[in-house]
Write a protein that holds these residues in place. Structure first.
Motif, PDB file in Angstrom:
ATOM      1  N   LYS A  40      89.114 -23.572 -71.280  1.00  0.00           N
ATOM      2  CA  LYS A  40      90.506 -23.678 -70.844  1.00  0.00           C
ATOM      3  C   LYS A  40      90.779 -22.904 -69.554  1.00  0.00           C
ATOM      4  O   LYS A  40      91.777 -23.159 -68.885  1.00  0.00           O
ATOM      5  CB  LYS A  40      91.454 -23.214 -71.944  1.00  0.00           C
ATOM      6  CG  LYS A  40      91.494 -24.163 -73.133  1.00  0.00           C
ATOM      7  CD  LYS A  40      92.480 -23.688 -74.170  1.00  0.00           C
ATOM      8  CE  LYS A  40      92.559 -24.662 -75.330  1.00  0.00           C
ATOM      9  NZ  LYS A  40      93.568 -24.233 -76.315  1.00  0.00           N
ATOM     10  N   GLU A  43      91.626 -24.820 -66.355  1.00  0.00           N
ATOM     11  CA  GLU A  43      92.946 -25.378 -66.044  1.00  0.00           C
ATOM     12  C   GLU A  43      93.510 -24.740 -64.774  1.00  0.00           C
ATOM     13  O   GLU A  43      94.355 -25.324 -64.110  1.00  0.00           O
ATOM     14  CB  GLU A  43      93.915 -25.149 -67.207  1.00  0.00           C
ATOM     15  CG  GLU A  43      93.578 -25.960 -68.432  1.00  0.00           C
ATOM     16  CD  GLU A  43      94.511 -25.674 -69.591  1.00  0.00           C
ATOM     17  OE1 GLU A  43      95.085 -26.652 -70.112  1.00  0.00           O
ATOM     18  OE2 GLU A  43      94.647 -24.504 -69.990  1.00  0.00           O
ATOM     19  N   LYS A  71      91.463 -34.330 -70.296  1.00  0.00           N
ATOM     20  CA  LYS A  71      91.376 -33.832 -68.912  1.00  0.00           C
ATOM     21  C   LYS A  71      90.001 -34.145 -68.328  1.00  0.00           C
ATOM     22  O   LYS A  71      89.006 -34.217 -69.043  1.00  0.00           O
ATOM     23  CB  LYS A  71      91.596 -32.326 -68.879  1.00  0.00           C
ATOM     24  CG  LYS A  71      92.849 -31.861 -69.571  1.00  0.00           C
ATOM     25  CD  LYS A  71      93.858 -31.423 -68.588  1.00  0.00           C
ATOM     26  CE  LYS A  71      95.088 -30.981 -69.388  1.00  0.00           C
ATOM     27  NZ  LYS A  71      96.084 -30.398 -68.629  1.00  0.00           N
TER      28      LYS A  71
END
Length: 96
Positions: A40, A43, A71
């Motif tokens: 993560k 991001e 994603k």
């Protein structure tokens, strides 16, 4: 390779960015393996940019599909076998 930064927690973000800058200042060869919810951190555009200085950035495909399924991954997919290979090639490991 001098250093492998092993990212396994999304909370590593605060430490990872300054660490990548320190690696650049020290002119060491470093790579990064991201797994678990550590994927993560990608991001962040700033972290994506910082990781471009790495020799190699591999993201555990299983972890990506689990935590970021919709994603596009900005790095190379790999597996825990790649993680083991990278650990065997480096002098030091930092696990965050």
């Amino acid at each position: 390779m001098d250093l492998l930064i092993h990212i396994s927690s999304q909370h590593s973000k605060k430490i990872l960015e300054p660490l990548t800058r320190a690696c650049a200042r020290s002119e060491i060869q470093w790579s990064c393996f991201l797994t678990n919810d550590g994927v993560k951190v990608l991001e962040s555009e700033a972290l994506q940019s910082a990781l471009r200085a790495a020799e190699l950035v591999i993201v555990c495909k299983h972890a990506w599909n689990l935590h970021m399924p919709d994603k596009e991954c900005p790095a190379q997919f790999g597996s825990q076998s790649d993680n083991s290979h990278m650990m065997g090639r480096c002098k030091k490991v930092i696990s965050l």
